[in-house]
Scaffold this active site. Structure first.
Site, PDB file in Angstrom:
ATOM      1  N   ASP A 149      -7.846  -7.124   0.535  1.00  0.00           N
ATOM      2  CA  ASP A 149      -7.047  -7.165   1.758  1.00  0.00           C
ATOM      3  C   ASP A 149      -7.866  -6.531   2.859  1.00  0.00           C
ATOM      4  O   ASP A 149      -8.737  -5.700   2.601  1.00  0.00           O
ATOM      5  CB  ASP A 149      -5.734  -6.383   1.594  1.00  0.00           C
ATOM      6  CG  ASP A 149      -5.956  -4.880   1.803  1.00  0.00           C
ATOM      7  OD1 ASP A 149      -5.701  -4.394   2.921  1.00  0.00           O
ATOM      8  OD2 ASP A 149      -6.418  -4.209   0.862  1.00  0.00           O
ATOM      9  N   CYS A 191      -7.479 -26.039  10.441  1.00  0.00           N
ATOM     10  CA  CYS A 191      -6.461 -25.238  11.119  1.00  0.00           C
ATOM     11  C   CYS A 191      -6.224 -25.786  12.525  1.00  0.00           C
ATOM     12  O   CYS A 191      -7.071 -26.506  13.070  1.00  0.00           O
ATOM     13  CB  CYS A 191      -6.892 -23.769  11.179  1.00  0.00           C
ATOM     14  SG  CYS A 191      -8.043 -23.383  12.517  1.00  0.00           S
ATOM     15  N   CYS A 222     -13.002 -27.317   9.540  1.00  0.00           N
ATOM     16  CA  CYS A 222     -11.776 -26.545   9.310  1.00  0.00           C
ATOM     17  C   CYS A 222     -10.573 -27.345   9.814  1.00  0.00           C
ATOM     18  O   CYS A 222     -10.629 -27.956  10.889  1.00  0.00           O
ATOM     19  CB  CYS A 222     -11.851 -25.200  10.031  1.00  0.00           C
ATOM     20  SG  CYS A 222     -10.355 -24.188   9.878  1.00  0.00           S
ATOM     21  N   HIS A 254      -6.903 -19.295  12.454  1.00  0.00           N
ATOM     22  CA  HIS A 254      -8.197 -19.790  11.983  1.00  0.00           C
ATOM     23  C   HIS A 254      -8.857 -18.792  11.034  1.00  0.00           C
ATOM     24  O   HIS A 254      -9.375 -19.182   9.976  1.00  0.00           O
ATOM     25  CB  HIS A 254      -9.136 -20.061  13.149  1.00  0.00           C
ATOM     26  CG  HIS A 254     -10.556 -20.246  12.705  1.00  0.00           C
ATOM     27  ND1 HIS A 254     -11.020 -21.413  12.119  1.00  0.00           N
ATOM     28  CD2 HIS A 254     -11.597 -19.373  12.671  1.00  0.00           C
ATOM     29  CE1 HIS A 254     -12.277 -21.256  11.763  1.00  0.00           C
ATOM     30  NE2 HIS A 254     -12.658 -20.033  12.094  1.00  0.00           N
ATOM     31  N   CYS A 278      -8.986 -25.473  15.230  1.00  0.00           N
ATOM     32  CA  CYS A 278     -10.146 -26.344  15.077  1.00  0.00           C
ATOM     33  C   CYS A 278      -9.793 -27.822  15.186  1.00  0.00           C
ATOM     34  O   CYS A 278     -10.551 -28.618  15.749  1.00  0.00           O
ATOM     35  CB  CYS A 278     -10.809 -26.080  13.727  1.00  0.00           C
ATOM     36  SG  CYS A 278     -11.472 -24.417  13.544  1.00  0.00           S
ATOM     37  N   ASP A 324       0.853  -1.180   0.000  1.00  0.00           N
ATOM     38  CA  ASP A 324       0.000   0.000   0.000  1.00  0.00           C
ATOM     39  C   ASP A 324       0.895   1.237   0.000  1.00  0.00           C
ATOM     40  O   ASP A 324       1.974   1.232   0.581  1.00  0.00           O
ATOM     41  CB  ASP A 324      -0.895  -0.028   1.247  1.00  0.00           C
ATOM     42  CG  ASP A 324      -1.996   1.011   1.203  1.00  0.00           C
ATOM     43  OD1 ASP A 324      -1.981   1.860   0.299  1.00  0.00           O
ATOM     44  OD2 ASP A 324      -2.875   0.956   2.078  1.00  0.00           O
TER      45      ASP A 324
END
Length: 373
Positions: A264, A304, A302, A333, A307, A90
């Site tokens: 983003d 991750c 999920c 997550h 989880c 940015d």
């Protein structure tokens, strides 16, 4: 230069591949925000494990600390932060307007005092491009003024036209390299005619990609979508389209539906640090007492670590005990959820079933009944 190939469309929604100096990225894509050279609470390996292939860095923060020149001496931002994929930077304009002290803006650029130590700095279009070059960004953003909301039509017009003049200077300052590109930023507030004027000005200059800026600043989702509907069809079909600083999962689905390719936002990371988890069944607040004895996973679908290895009760405990592992796990997550969402939307576009998939996703969110904040 950087290129984007559209592989399939379903309505206005698009699936494609962005080709950069540091590899290919499938779109639509969500870029985790690594403002100061790190995605907060995450190692680079952890970010990669979520499925993320592209991240964002920020000119304003990195020019102040550790400085772009130091980053360049250390081998560039990719090497310093151990990120081997593409990086978008940015331009710093939004942070100058929102964070800097005693700023003064004119045709040349912005003079401001650092929010860190009060030191004085100048950021012009040419300096912003030079900093992003030193950082080694695959995607460089034009310096612009993010038009505040609300703004009158005259205020929005003056702001947008200044940004367009700066965009022309950014184009002149940018050094073309294979796999790198410069994106122009559409401004104009909530006024369709001004947005159209901005697109026309940017197209006349010519960029490798086009961003829609100045949204998600308080105008509300309905207005944001209305602006996208008026703006996105005017953008070149063969160039990537990036909606800056957006947003919630619902924002992402709605923007993909309207033809956006890139996103983003700090929301998944910031929310992870404050106990808010995004799931396919809606957003959950892990501080809520209802989770204290819940041995179920946060989201059984999920993969991750939050989880797959832990219960809601444990996550609740971590936040109540103010253990840093809680924000780390929920950040992981949330970024994984955003990546899974983008992949699901992409697969649906390629299969020609985007609306059915989007409807199923949106229906699932309604399952959560608790406060999410």
């Amino acid at each position: 230069m950087l290129t984007h190939a559209v592989q399939a469309t379903d309505g206005a929604a698009r699936a494609g591949v962005l080709r950069t100096a540091h590899g290919e990225v499938e779109t639509p894509v969500f870029m985790p925000v690594g403002t100061a050279g790190t995605v907060k609470a995450m190692t680079a390996d952890a970010v990669r494990a979520t499925g993320a292939r592209m991240v964002l860095g920020n000119t304003y923060h990195l020019m102040l600390r550790p400085t772009a020149e130091r980053v360049a001496r250390l081998g560039g931002l990719h090497r310093m932060m151990d990120w081997h994929g593409p990086i978008l930077t940015d331009s710093g304009g939004f942070q100058v307007m929102s964070l800097a002290k005693l700023r003064k803006m004119d045709e040349q650029g912005v003079v401001f005092r650092s929010h860190i130590d009060g030191s004085k700095h100048a950021l012009s279009p040419e300096r912003s491009i030079a900093i992003q070059h030193l950082l080694g960004a695959d995607v460089t953003m034009c310096l612009d003024e993010c038009t505040p909301f609300p703004a009158t039509e005259a205020e929005a017009a003056n702001s947008m036209r200044l940004s367009m003049r700066w965009a022309a200077r950014c184009r002149e300052a940018f050094v073309p390299r294979d796999g790198h590109g410069l994106f122009g930023i559409v401004q104009g507030g909530v006024y369709p005619d001004l947005r159209a004027e901005s697109v026309a000005a940017l197209r006349a200059i010519g960029f490798e990609g086009y961003a829609v800026g100045g949204l998600a600043v308080g105008e509300g989702q309905e207005t944001m979508f209305r602006v996208l509907e008026a703006t996105v069809p005017l953008l070149p079909a063969d160039r990537p389209r990036y909606l800056m600083g957006v947003g919630t999962p619902a924002d992402l689905v709605g923007a993909v539906r309207r033809g956006i390719d890139m996103f983003d936002c700090v929301m998944p990371t910031r929310s992870g640090r404050t106990a808010k988890a995004f799931t396919r069944h809606g957003a959950l607040n892990l501080r809520n007492a209802r989770h204290a004895d819940d041995g179920a996973p946060l989201d059984p679908d999920c993969a991750c670590p939050a989880c797959a290895r832990h219960s809601r009760a444990y996550l609740h405990h971590l936040f109540k005990a103010e253990e840093m592992l809680g924000p780390m796990l929920l950040t992981w997550h949330n970024i994984r959820y955003y990546q899974d969402l983008m992949r699901e939307l992409r697969e649906a576009i390629l299969a020609g079933r985007f609306e059915a998939a989007a409807a199923a996703i949106e229906s699932g969110w309604n399952a959560a009944k608790e406060p999410a904040a």
